[in-house]
Design a protein around this motif. Structure first.
Motif, PDB file in Angstrom:
ATOM      1  N   PRO A 147       0.821  -1.205   0.000  1.00 49.51           N
ATOM      2  CA  PRO A 147       0.000   0.000   0.000  1.00 49.51           C
ATOM      3  C   PRO A 147       0.862   1.265   0.000  1.00 49.51           C
ATOM      4  CG  PRO A 147      -0.591  -1.532   1.783  1.00 49.51           C
ATOM      5  CD  PRO A 147       0.730  -1.945   1.251  1.00 49.51           C
ATOM      6  N   GLY A 148       0.231   2.372  -0.257  1.00 53.62           N
ATOM      7  CA  GLY A 148       0.929   3.651  -0.243  1.00 53.62           C
ATOM      8  C   GLY A 148       0.513   4.513  -1.411  1.00 53.62           C
ATOM      9  N   LEU A 149       1.219   5.623  -1.586  1.00 52.83           N
ATOM     10  CA  LEU A 149       0.911   6.526  -2.688  1.00 52.83           C
ATOM     11  C   LEU A 149       1.173   5.862  -4.028  1.00 52.83           C
ATOM     12  CD1 LEU A 149       2.387   9.881  -1.284  1.00 52.83           C
ATOM     13  CD2 LEU A 149      -0.001   9.116  -1.313  1.00 52.83           C
ATOM     14  N   ARG A 150       2.172   4.968  -4.075  1.00 53.48           N
ATOM     15  CA  ARG A 150       2.467   4.205  -5.291  1.00 53.48           C
ATOM     16  C   ARG A 150       2.215   2.724  -4.986  1.00 53.48           C
ATOM     17  NH1 ARG A 150       7.548   4.090  -6.632  1.00 53.48           N
ATOM     18  NH2 ARG A 150       8.368   4.854  -4.653  1.00 53.48           N
ATOM     19  N   HIS A 178      -7.570  -4.131  -0.052  1.00 51.52           N
ATOM     20  CA  HIS A 178      -6.595  -3.695   0.954  1.00 51.52           C
ATOM     21  C   HIS A 178      -6.024  -2.323   0.590  1.00 51.52           C
ATOM     22  CE1 HIS A 178      -6.497  -7.042   3.622  1.00 51.52           C
ATOM     23  NE2 HIS A 178      -5.930  -7.892   2.796  1.00 51.52           N
ATOM     24  N   VAL A 179      -5.697  -2.163  -0.691  1.00 53.07           N
ATOM     25  CA  VAL A 179      -5.093  -0.910  -1.144  1.00 53.07           C
ATOM     26  C   VAL A 179      -6.072   0.249  -1.010  1.00 53.07           C
ATOM     27  CG1 VAL A 179      -4.185   0.303  -3.159  1.00 53.07           C
ATOM     28  CG2 VAL A 179      -3.467  -2.054  -2.688  1.00 53.07           C
ATOM     29  N   ARG A 180      -7.298   0.049  -1.471  1.00 54.78           N
ATOM     30  CA  ARG A 180      -8.281   1.130  -1.485  1.00 54.78           C
ATOM     31  C   ARG A 180      -8.686   1.563  -0.077  1.00 54.78           C
ATOM     32  NH1 ARG A 180     -12.391  -0.894  -6.333  1.00 54.78           N
ATOM     33  NH2 ARG A 180     -10.994  -0.400  -8.076  1.00 54.78           N
ATOM     34  N   GLU A 181      -8.798   0.608   0.840  1.00 52.53           N
ATOM     35  CA  GLU A 181      -9.269   0.926   2.177  1.00 52.53           C
ATOM     36  C   GLU A 181      -8.121   1.210   3.147  1.00 52.53           C
ATOM     37  OE1 GLU A 181     -12.165  -1.843   3.596  1.00 52.53           O
ATOM     38  OE2 GLU A 181     -13.351  -1.759   1.752  1.00 52.53           O
ATOM     39  N   ARG A 182      -6.882   1.181   2.667  1.00 51.43           N
ATOM     40  CA  ARG A 182      -5.692   1.493   3.465  1.00 51.43           C
ATOM     41  C   ARG A 182      -5.692   0.717   4.780  1.00 51.43           C
ATOM     42  NH1 ARG A 182      -2.102   5.219   1.841  1.00 51.43           N
ATOM     43  NH2 ARG A 182      -0.847   3.866   3.200  1.00 51.43           N
ATOM     44  N   HIS A 183      -5.836  -0.581   4.661  1.00 54.64           N
ATOM     45  CA  HIS A 183      -5.840  -1.435   5.842  1.00 54.64           C
ATOM     46  C   HIS A 183      -4.497  -1.435   6.557  1.00 54.64           C
ATOM     47  CE1 HIS A 183      -9.477  -3.839   4.155  1.00 54.64           C
ATOM     48  NE2 HIS A 183      -9.855  -2.812   4.882  1.00 54.64           N
ATOM     49  N   ASP A 184      -3.438  -1.058   5.853  1.00 54.20           N
ATOM     50  CA  ASP A 184      -2.135  -0.977   6.510  1.00 54.20           C
ATOM     51  C   ASP A 184      -2.128   0.082   7.604  1.00 54.20           C
ATOM     52  OD1 ASP A 184      -2.487   0.783   4.188  1.00 54.20           O
ATOM     53  OD2 ASP A 184      -0.447   1.485   4.606  1.00 54.20           O
ATOM     54  N   LEU A 185      -2.849   1.197   7.377  1.00 52.08           N
ATOM     55  CA  LEU A 185      -2.923   2.251   8.394  1.00 52.08           C
ATOM     56  C   LEU A 185      -3.765   1.805   9.580  1.00 52.08           C
ATOM     57  CD1 LEU A 185      -3.386   5.419   6.140  1.00 52.08           C
ATOM     58  CD2 LEU A 185      -1.275   4.457   7.082  1.00 52.08           C
ATOM     59  N   VAL A 186      -4.742   0.934   9.330  1.00 49.05           N
ATOM     60  CA  VAL A 186      -5.556   0.405  10.423  1.00 49.05           C
ATOM     61  C   VAL A 186      -4.706  -0.458  11.346  1.00 49.05           C
ATOM     62  CG1 VAL A 186      -7.486  -1.111  10.994  1.00 49.05           C
ATOM     63  CG2 VAL A 186      -7.685   0.473   9.072  1.00 49.05           C
ATOM     64  N   LEU A 187      -3.850  -1.273  10.761  1.00 48.52           N
ATOM     65  CA  LEU A 187      -3.076  -2.236  11.540  1.00 48.52           C
ATOM     66  C   LEU A 187      -1.846  -1.613  12.210  1.00 48.52           C
ATOM     67  CD1 LEU A 187      -3.315  -5.256  12.152  1.00 48.52           C
ATOM     68  CD2 LEU A 187      -1.814  -5.704  10.208  1.00 48.52           C
ATOM     69  N   LEU A 188      -1.355  -0.503  11.671  1.00 45.98           N
ATOM     70  CA  LEU A 188      -0.106   0.088  12.166  1.00 45.98           C
ATOM     71  C   LEU A 188      -0.129   0.418  13.664  1.00 45.98           C
ATOM     72  CD1 LEU A 188       2.726   1.168  11.564  1.00 45.98           C
ATOM     73  CD2 LEU A 188       1.674   3.337  10.899  1.00 45.98           C
TER      74      LEU A 188
END
Length: 300
Positions: A147-150, A178-188
């Motif tokens: 995920p991310g800007l790119r 995952h990319v669209r909903e930015r699940h990485d920011l949820v888990l961080l």
């Protein structure tokens, strides 16, 4: 003293709520609402825990936490009260640690993703069958997103051979979610909290619960575009195939943990929680999150 006691009680309620939520299964029927509730519990616990210590330490000012900190350059009215001074130092230290660990976890994740993108630029290739997806020539099975800007979705050559076209479409839809909903920011934040409290079983279980919920949320979005049974069979194929580990900071399609829970949920879905129940969960989460900052502003 009222603010300090209220904040301490709020922190306790959040800790107990998190402990109970780790064993709850209604969350599987509304993963997005449950994720919001988890975020609310985590943020409120951090603010309430630090706020309770600071409110007790700054009580002599009678101005509350925020206004008390504004006057921190002045002396406490009771300079001999080492208990309050200790509480002040502990509160500031806890707030600093929570903030710095969150920043450090974010920086480490971004650095790992940047290194992996550079590696992909060297070893990955495009594949006409899966436009917009990067393919790594590896016999093992893997599918993940960075995920991310790119943002990038990556699959292995082994995955292309393993899955049918319909199964591959389902997996790519899952990763795109995952990319669209930015699940990485949820888990961080939960990953950062594990750094601070590695010995806490509740924190470990909370991280695992949120990780499963974001997978279920991505499954829900993917099955709007494809057959849920195709996604379920793809997950089972990943579980039986020789896989390779995904890079740090990536979100894989299958982690090997709780796969059967996701498969059963896809094959035999239960009814989603009613709209009014989901609205109540969201509203309660917002109110809970706002409660700690409001108590920081109230005078002692």
């Amino acid at each position: 003293m009222i603010a300090a006691a209220t904040l301490a009680a709020l922190a306790t309620v959040c800790a107990l709520g998190a402990w109970r939520l780790t064993a709850a299964r209604w969350t599987w029927r509304a993963p997005r609402a449950a994720i919001l509730l988890w975020q609310s519990l985590g943020v409120t616990w951090g603010l309430a825990s630090t706020g309770a210590l600071l409110a007790y330490a700054l009580e002599p000012f009678g101005r509350g936490v925020v206004h008390g900190l504004a006057y921190i350059g002045l002396h406490l009215r009771e300079p001999h009260d080492f208990l309050r001074i200790g509480a002040l130092m502990a509160g500031l230290a806890l707030f600093s640690v929570l903030s710095m660990v969150l920043v450090a976890a974010g920086a480490q994740t971004l650095s790992a993703r940047r290194r992996h993108r550079l590696l992909l630029a060297l070893i990955a290739r495009d594949e006409p069958r899966v436009p917009g997806v990067r393919v790594v020539d590896h016999p093992g099975a893997a599918a993940y997103c960075l995920p991310g800007l790119r943002s990038q979705v990556v699959v292995s050559a082994g995955t292309l051979r393993l899955l049918s076209p319909d199964e591959l479409t389902a997996v790519l839809a899952h990763e795109t979610a995952h990319v669209r909903e930015r699940h990485d920011l949820v888990l961080l934040p939960f990953a950062a909290l594990r750094w601070v409290l590695p010995w806490s079983k509740t924190v470990h279980d909370a991280h695992a619960s949120v990780a499963l919920l974001i997978e279920m949320a991505a499954d829900d979005r993917a099955r709007r575009q494809c057959s849920p049974k195709r996604l379920a069979t793809a997950l089972l194929r990943f579980g039986t195939a020789a896989a390779f580990a995904t890079p740090y900071g990536a979100l894989p399609a299958s982690t090997g943990e709780n796969v059967m829970a996701r498969v059963n949920r896809l094959v035999k879905p239960r009814a989603e929680l009613p709209a009014h129940v989901r609205f109540a969960i969201v509203a309660g989460s917002v109110i809970l999150t706002a409660s700690a900052p409001m108590l920081w502003l109230l005078p002692n």
